[in-house]
Design an enzyme around this catalytic site. Sequence first.
Site, mmCIF file in Angstrom:
data_model
loop_
_atom_site.group_PDB
_atom_site.id
_atom_site.type_symbol
_atom_site.label_atom_id
_atom_site.label_comp_id
_atom_site.label_asym_id
_atom_site.label_seq_id
_atom_site.Cartn_x
_atom_site.Cartn_y
_atom_site.Cartn_z
ATOM 1 N N PRO A 2 42.110 38.405 31.736
ATOM 2 C CA PRO A 2 42.491 37.189 32.438
ATOM 3 C C PRO A 2 42.715 37.417 33.916
ATOM 4 O O PRO A 2 43.382 38.374 34.305
ATOM 5 C CB PRO A 2 43.788 36.794 31.762
ATOM 6 C CG PRO A 2 44.175 37.921 30.868
ATOM 7 C CD PRO A 2 43.269 39.055 31.139
ATOM 8 N N GLU A 3 42.159 36.558 34.697
ATOM 9 C CA GLU A 3 42.447 36.545 36.124
ATOM 10 C C GLU A 3 43.362 35.346 36.353
ATOM 11 O O GLU A 3 43.798 34.718 35.398
ATOM 12 C CB GLU A 3 41.133 36.452 36.914
ATOM 13 C CG GLU A 3 40.208 37.615 36.563
ATOM 14 C CD GLU A 3 38.889 37.627 37.312
ATOM 15 O OE1 GLU A 3 38.857 37.206 38.477
ATOM 16 O OE2 GLU A 3 37.898 38.055 36.720
#
Length: 272
Positions: A2-3
Amino acid sequence: MPELPEVEVTRRSFALQIEGARILAVTMGKPLRWALGCVPDKLVGSQVQQVRRRGKYLLIDLDRGMLMVHLGMSGSLRFASDLPALGVHDHFDMRTDRGTLRLHDPRRFGAVIATSGENDPVARKLLDGLGMEPLDASHFRWEAFHAGLQASRSPIKPLLLSGKLVVGVGNIYASEVLFASRIAPTAAANSISTLKAKRLYQSIREILALAVERGGTTLRDFSSADGMPGHFQLQAQVYGRNGLPCMRCGNAIALLRQGQRSTYYCPHCQKT
DNA sequence: CGTGGCTCCTGTTAGC
DNA sequence: TGCTAACAGGAGCCAC
């Protein structure tokens, strides 16, 4: 995995439901990157006040203390009242009177840390030094961003990934924002023209905001806390497109290694 | 201080 | 089909 967009989508997918919840029980699976920092039972009885985000950290404020959650490379959260039995990759499970918050993280690069609050030394150590929040207009200032670029001789791609100037731009979005602003990933930050720097500033804001709107990027297994996958990969212009034609000029997208991470770019469109 | 390399861990995929 | 190596969305830590 996840960014910033995926973390923000995750936050939004359970923040309102969990606010006000009373913690009933906490179960830990295999050890994560850091120890929880207290015995799980100590959390029981606390009440969740709100869920915030700083960079890629989720900050869960309790009436006494603050839980920090990081999803690492492969983490995802679920929040529901009818979750199945714990799986081998479920390493944090917090039952409340509103539902159960569960961290699923096969690689275990993620973290759940119990702190006394934002001024806790452990929290300070992790949060101090983080760059500007790209989706916060009052925090992400063009002047400061430009000055930050001018002050670094580092290649722009690793600088974006470092989070020191601006947080939340991970490996996918770093390639995407540089393509959008037509800057070579190897360009020294202080060599970027004001025009291109301005485009980069705008691209970071726009692309991250669009990704949040679309529910984040799901390459493998990302889903938000309500189980919904993201749709942004349909929008990727360069990431993962090694050898395929550039959507702008038709030349082949190239793959480059910078600091042990893959960078995708168009050598024709992204010069200097 | 800034920068680059290594590391944690497991799962998936590419290549033989 | 089976084995092995490379690679994966992060980031702290250490050595220069």
